[in-house]
Write an enzyme that holds these catalytic residues in place. Structure first.
Site, PDB file in Angstrom:
ATOM      1  N   PHE A  52     -12.028   8.470   7.046  1.00  0.00           N
ATOM      2  CA  PHE A  52     -11.644   9.593   6.017  1.00  0.00           C
ATOM      3  C   PHE A  52     -12.657   9.327   4.785  1.00  0.00           C
ATOM      4  CE2 PHE A  52      -9.707  10.427   1.879  1.00  0.00           C
ATOM      5  CZ  PHE A  52      -8.969  11.729   2.320  1.00  0.00           C
ATOM      6  N   GLU A  53     -12.893   8.168   4.480  1.00  0.00           N
ATOM      7  CA  GLU A  53     -13.900   7.939   3.479  1.00  0.00           C
ATOM      8  C   GLU A  53     -15.342   8.238   3.941  1.00  0.00           C
ATOM      9  OE1 GLU A  53     -15.488   4.264   0.399  1.00  0.00           O
ATOM     10  OE2 GLU A  53     -13.850   3.997   1.897  1.00  0.00           O
ATOM     11  N   GLU A  58       0.928  -1.271  -0.031  1.00  0.00           N
ATOM     12  CA  GLU A  58      -0.155   0.110   0.202  1.00  0.00           C
ATOM     13  C   GLU A  58       0.833   1.442  -0.113  1.00  0.00           C
ATOM     14  OE1 GLU A  58      -3.657   2.343   2.071  1.00  0.00           O
ATOM     15  OE2 GLU A  58      -2.754   0.678   3.207  1.00  0.00           O
ATOM     16  N   ASP A  86      -2.911  12.040  -1.822  1.00  0.00           N
ATOM     17  CA  ASP A  86      -3.142  13.571  -1.785  1.00  0.00           C
ATOM     18  C   ASP A  86      -3.646  14.294  -3.133  1.00  0.00           C
ATOM     19  OD1 ASP A  86      -2.968  16.351  -1.544  1.00  0.00           O
ATOM     20  OD2 ASP A  86      -1.310  16.259  -0.089  1.00  0.00           O
ATOM     21  N   GLU A 114       5.047   4.784   3.832  1.00  0.00           N
ATOM     22  CA  GLU A 114       4.238   6.127   4.392  1.00  0.00           C
ATOM     23  C   GLU A 114       5.494   7.053   4.679  1.00  0.00           C
ATOM     24  OE1 GLU A 114       2.651   9.106   4.637  1.00  0.00           O
ATOM     25  OE2 GLU A 114       1.027   7.318   4.571  1.00  0.00           O
ATOM     26  N   LYS A 145      -5.645  22.183  -5.771  1.00  0.00           N
ATOM     27  CA  LYS A 145      -5.383  23.675  -6.300  1.00  0.00           C
ATOM     28  C   LYS A 145      -4.694  23.160  -7.790  1.00  0.00           C
ATOM     29  CE  LYS A 145      -5.261  26.094  -2.275  1.00  0.00           C
ATOM     30  NZ  LYS A 145      -4.338  26.914  -1.291  1.00  0.00           N
ATOM     31  N   ASN A 179       9.635   7.474   0.423  1.00  0.00           N
ATOM     32  CA  ASN A 179       9.137   8.037  -0.828  1.00  0.00           C
ATOM     33  C   ASN A 179       8.800   7.105  -1.740  1.00  0.00           C
ATOM     34  OD1 ASN A 179       9.513  10.742  -0.095  1.00  0.00           O
ATOM     35  ND2 ASN A 179      11.666  10.782  -0.953  1.00  0.00           N
TER      36      ASN A 179
END
Length: 218
Positions: free
Chosen positions: A199-200, A50, A125, A75, A129, A102
């Site tokens: 979150f979902e 993941e 993420d 992560e 913008k 990363n």
């Protein structure tokens, strides 16, 4: 990190965290750092990775439910990793390891080619913008790295609650060499291996539809 997270990091880090040789940056992965999953987990088993595991809700739940499969959480935020290893310990999930690094460098330098059975990217993420969209994870370059890590027949599973990012994912993955759609219609069915997280639920409450995608390595 909170005091509890720092305690979890110190107590459980040696068990769950993979040591990673670094390049220039703290969360980088040095070239030539490839692991052997069979050595890491002490067995040969399917491997699920993941990317951007957050606080680990999805991967801890999956690891506890599927002890015959090995899981790797990637992560960069220590607090999320600390929460993940604390919950994994509570769940008795011995088939889970964590990498603080990363994601593209993990795919490029840490994982052997064609070693991954499933690659998950859930709610990355969105960089919503317009001036920031170039920072999004799912690009043609990422697709190439994913193709190199997945075995033939392996699955790349994606989910996002931002429609324009979902459509960008479709554009990228439909054009990516080595991948074919693993679904029919506009979107894939919700992946039943993805636990419903706070979150979902929050995204649904504010009216953002969750869109899943699945692509098979061919």
């Amino acid at each position: 990190m909170t005091e509890g997270q720092e305690h979890a990091w110190a107590r459980l880090g040696p068990r769950y965290l993979l040591p990673v040789p670094r390049d220039a940056a703290f969360t980088s992965v040095a070239p030539g750092s490839q692991i052997d999953p069979a050595q890491v987990f002490g067995r040969v088993a399917p491997l699920v990775v993941e990317i951007g595991s957050g606080q680990g809700h999805a991967i801890v739940h999956a690891a506890a439910a599927r002890p015959e499969v090995d899981f790797l959480a990637v992560e960069v935020f220590q607090a999320g990793l600390a929460r993940t290893m604390r919950d994994a310990d509570a769940a008795g999930a011995t088939n889970l390891r964590l990498v603080e690094a990363n994601a593209p460098e993990v795919l490029q330098h840490l994982l052997p080619p064609a070693s991954v059975d499933e690659l998950w990217v859930f709610f990355p993420d969105p960089w919503h913008k317009k001036r920031h969209t170039k920072r999004r994870l799912v690009t043609a370059e990422f697709a190439g790295l994913a193709a190199g890590s997945l075995r033939v027949g392996g699955m790349l599973r994606l989910a996002t609650d931002w429609e324009d990012y979902a459509r960008q994912m479709v554009d990228v993955m439909d054009a990516a060499p080595g991948f074919a759609r693993g679904f029919e219609g506009e979107w894939a069915p919700r992946f039943d291996g993805r636990v419903l997280t706070a979150f979902e639920r929050k995204g649904a409450r504010v009216g953002r539809d969750i869109r899943d995608l699945a692509y098979r390595r061919v």
